[in-house]
Write an enzyme that holds these catalytic residues in place. Structure first.
Site, PDB file in Angstrom:
ATOM      1  N   ARG A 106      -0.116  -1.038   8.761  1.00 27.49           N
ATOM      2  CA  ARG A 106       0.283  -1.888   7.356  1.00 27.49           C
ATOM      3  C   ARG A 106       0.652  -2.970   7.830  1.00 27.49           C
ATOM      4  O   ARG A 106       1.736  -3.216   8.662  1.00 27.49           O
ATOM      5  CB  ARG A 106       1.380  -0.948   6.553  1.00 27.49           C
ATOM      6  CG  ARG A 106       2.141  -1.912   5.491  1.00 27.49           C
ATOM      7  CD  ARG A 106       2.984  -1.173   4.792  1.00 27.49           C
ATOM      8  NE  ARG A 106       2.233  -0.463   3.829  1.00 27.49           N
ATOM      9  CZ  ARG A 106       2.854   0.215   2.666  1.00 27.49           C
ATOM     10  NH1 ARG A 106       4.183   0.005   2.332  1.00 27.49           N
ATOM     11  NH2 ARG A 106       2.107   1.013   1.762  1.00 27.49           N
ATOM     12  N   HIS A 133      -5.322  -2.337  -0.550  1.00 29.30           N
ATOM     13  CA  HIS A 133      -4.657  -1.374  -0.230  1.00 29.30           C
ATOM     14  C   HIS A 133      -5.629  -0.041  -0.581  1.00 29.30           C
ATOM     15  O   HIS A 133      -5.426   0.516  -1.737  1.00 29.30           O
ATOM     16  CB  HIS A 133      -3.214  -1.141  -1.299  1.00 29.30           C
ATOM     17  CG  HIS A 133      -2.366  -0.148  -0.810  1.00 29.30           C
ATOM     18  ND1 HIS A 133      -2.424   0.727   0.232  1.00 29.30           N
ATOM     19  CD2 HIS A 133      -1.284   0.220  -1.404  1.00 29.30           C
ATOM     20  CE1 HIS A 133      -1.448   1.478   0.222  1.00 29.30           C
ATOM     21  NE2 HIS A 133      -0.705   1.093  -0.828  1.00 29.30           N
ATOM     22  N   GLN A 136      -4.430   3.400  -1.356  1.00 24.33           N
ATOM     23  CA  GLN A 136      -3.866   3.902  -2.847  1.00 24.33           C
ATOM     24  C   GLN A 136      -4.976   4.160  -3.755  1.00 24.33           C
ATOM     25  O   GLN A 136      -4.852   4.919  -4.448  1.00 24.33           O
ATOM     26  CB  GLN A 136      -3.044   2.529  -3.223  1.00 24.33           C
ATOM     27  CG  GLN A 136      -2.568   2.591  -4.695  1.00 24.33           C
ATOM     28  CD  GLN A 136      -1.455   3.690  -4.606  1.00 24.33           C
ATOM     29  OE1 GLN A 136      -0.488   3.645  -4.055  1.00 24.33           O
ATOM     30  NE2 GLN A 136      -1.680   4.374  -5.655  1.00 24.33           N
ATOM     31  N   ASP A 226       1.400  -2.735 -11.049  1.00 28.16           N
ATOM     32  CA  ASP A 226       2.045  -2.754  -9.983  1.00 28.16           C
ATOM     33  C   ASP A 226       3.223  -3.787 -10.152  1.00 28.16           C
ATOM     34  O   ASP A 226       3.344  -4.593 -11.002  1.00 28.16           O
ATOM     35  CB  ASP A 226       1.051  -3.329  -8.992  1.00 28.16           C
ATOM     36  CG  ASP A 226       1.648  -3.265  -7.400  1.00 28.16           C
ATOM     37  OD1 ASP A 226       2.613  -2.748  -7.286  1.00 28.16           O
ATOM     38  OD2 ASP A 226       0.970  -4.010  -6.521  1.00 28.16           O
ATOM     39  N   CYS A 265       1.274   2.586  -8.664  1.00 29.79           N
ATOM     40  CA  CYS A 265       1.244   2.875  -7.436  1.00 29.79           C
ATOM     41  C   CYS A 265       2.455   3.061  -6.875  1.00 29.79           C
ATOM     42  O   CYS A 265       2.984   3.878  -5.694  1.00 29.79           O
ATOM     43  CB  CYS A 265       0.357   1.884  -6.571  1.00 29.79           C
ATOM     44  SG  CYS A 265       1.454   0.130  -6.630  1.00 29.79           S
ATOM     45  N   ARG A 293      -1.431  10.804  -2.857  1.00 28.87           N
ATOM     46  CA  ARG A 293      -1.585  10.178  -1.576  1.00 28.87           C
ATOM     47  C   ARG A 293      -1.673  11.209  -0.347  1.00 28.87           C
ATOM     48  O   ARG A 293      -2.456  10.792   0.684  1.00 28.87           O
ATOM     49  CB  ARG A 293      -0.315   9.160  -1.238  1.00 28.87           C
ATOM     50  CG  ARG A 293      -0.271   8.147  -2.556  1.00 28.87           C
ATOM     51  CD  ARG A 293      -1.278   7.160  -2.466  1.00 28.87           C
ATOM     52  NE  ARG A 293      -1.491   6.508  -1.235  1.00 28.87           N
ATOM     53  CZ  ARG A 293      -0.669   5.388  -0.528  1.00 28.87           C
ATOM     54  NH1 ARG A 293       0.231   5.053  -1.364  1.00 28.87           N
ATOM     55  NH2 ARG A 293      -1.003   5.062   0.632  1.00 28.87           N
TER      56      ARG A 293
HETATM   57  N1  NVA Z   1       1.580  -4.718  -4.122  1.00 31.63           N
HETATM   58  C1  NVA Z   1       2.632  -3.968  -3.543  1.00 31.63           C
HETATM   59  C2  NVA Z   1       2.148  -2.701  -3.428  1.00 31.63           C
HETATM   60  C3  NVA Z   1       3.260  -2.014  -2.878  1.00 31.63           C
HETATM   61  C4  NVA Z   1       2.785  -0.388  -2.604  1.00 31.63           C
HETATM   62  C5  NVA Z   1       3.011  -4.765  -2.443  1.00 31.63           C
HETATM   63  O1  NVA Z   1       2.261  -5.144  -1.722  1.00 31.63           O
HETATM   64  O2  NVA Z   1       4.321  -4.827  -2.151  1.00 31.63           O
HETATM   65  N1   CP Z   2       2.292   3.114  -2.983  1.00 27.25           N
HETATM   66  C1   CP Z   2       2.697   2.749  -1.742  1.00 27.25           C
HETATM   67  O1   CP Z   2       2.065   2.182  -0.737  1.00 27.25           O
HETATM   68  O2   CP Z   2       3.915   3.033  -1.588  1.00 27.25           O
HETATM   69  P1   CP Z   2       4.733   2.735  -0.087  1.00 27.25           P
HETATM   70  O3   CP Z   2       4.954   1.134   0.155  1.00 27.25           O
HETATM   71  O4   CP Z   2       5.982   3.564  -0.430  1.00 27.25           O
HETATM   72  O5   CP Z   2       4.020   3.195   0.952  1.00 27.25           O
END
Ligand code: NVA
Ligand code: CP
Length: 313
Positions: A106, A133, A136, A226, A265, A293
């Site tokens: 990540r 992502h 997800q 989101d 999500c 997930r």
């Molecule tokens: N769009 C959000 C998704 C979090 C799971 C982010 O990148 O923070």
């Molecule tokens: N939806 C998701 O990826 O959540 P986290 O940021 O908690 O991993």
């Protein structure tokens, strides 16, 4: 046993439609067994989890899932790695490939995940970048399938920011025949490159981008949103008032089909992109989505690095 052709899973384009359905079917099987059934599908395999951003769902579901499948997770916050002191991603990729069997990453720039995958001889899985992502999207497909009994022909309306979550969902939707209507404020539409990519991909899904949320909500089977401020955007001068017409609230839900489901999500900002009453309503499947997930990622891991084992069903 590993059943996927692809080495890496970075943006969702890597999977064929058949492979997506194989993952969903194994996910359902694993879900029926529950989280406490000990399996040996990745016995002896070690997975490095590099996180350069916070995470609740992705990190914990990967760590728990790897353990439940008989593997060994190693969580590495990126500040603990020599990358923070200038070691290259390519050198890191080569070294980790000699100790472990798969890398989950990540990070911010999608190019970092691509660079890691290019130099790693083992599979690399994208656990979220600024652009995509895909893990997800796998859980989202399983959730839609569970609640609507099909994917092909489903109308999914996405509201808010045309971001990473939206991008992977667009690719997944196109592949699986989901019609996706995206409503965003002007200037926050999904990336033109991703729109183009979906236009040239195989698949029956129709992807449309609007700036009008009522238009997107009409006839929707699924309403999805989101956060308006993604990780890494906290210091940007994003005008949240622009996003207000895209909030999922009771009024917007009433414009969709009567049996529409609501998805997010997570993490959610109650009162911003979605109201608390909708998150906690009967139409919300948000916590099923979070639970899924675990099972879709376990199935993905089996698909990428599963071993032959006599204890496997
Ligand atoms: N769009 C959000 C998704 C979090 C799971 C982010 O990148 O923070
Ligand atoms: N939806 C998701 O990826 O959540 P986290 O940021 O908690 O991993």
């Amino acid at each position: 046993m590993a059943f996927l052709e692809t080495k890496d899973f970075l943006d969702f384009t890597e999977l064929t439609k058949d492979e997506v359905y194989k993952i969903l079917s194994l996910s359902s099987e694993l879900k029926k067994e529950g989280k406490n059934k000990k399996r040996y599908d990745i016995e002896g395999k070690t997975v490095a989890l590099i996180f350069n951003k916070p995470s609740t769902r992705t990190r914990v579901s990967f760590e728990a899932g790897i353990f439940q499948l008989g593997g060994n997770p190693i969580y590495l916050h990126s500040s603990d790695l020599q990358i923070k002191r200038g070691e290259t991603i390519s050198d890191t990729a080569k070294v980790l490939s000699s100790y472990t069997d798969l890398i989950v990453i990540r990070t911010h720039a999608h190019e970092e995940a691509q660079e890691l995958a290019k130099h790693a001889s083992i599979p690399v899985v994208n656990a979220l970048t600024d652009l995509y992502h895909p893990c997800q999207a796998l859980a989202d497909l399983l959730t839609v399938q569970e609640h609507k009994e099909r994917l092909g022909g489903i109308n999914l309306a996405y509201f808010g920011d045309g971001n990473n979550v939206c991008h992977s969902l667009m690719i997944a939707a196109k592949k699986c025949g989901i019609n996706m209507k995206i409503a965003t404020p002007k200037g926050f539409e999904p990336s033109k490159d991703v729109v183009k990519l979906t236009e040239h991909m195989e698949g029956e899904g129709k992807i449309e981008v609007f700036n009008d949320s009522a238009k997107a909500a009409s006839k929707a089977d699924v309403l999805y949103t989101d956060v308006w401020v993604s990780m890494g955007e906290e210091d940007e001068d994003k005008h949240l008032t622009l996003f207000k017409p895209y909030q999922i609230n009771k009024e917007l839900v009433s414009k969709a089909k009567d049996d529409a489901i609501v998805m997010h999500c997570l993490p959610a900002h109650r009162g911003e992109e979605i109201t608390a009453d909708v998150i906690d309503s009967k139409q919300s499947v948000i916590f099923d989505q979070a639970e899924n997930r675990l099972y879709t990622q376990k199935a993905l891991l089996v698909g990428l690095i599963g071993v032959e084992h006599e204890n496997i069903l």
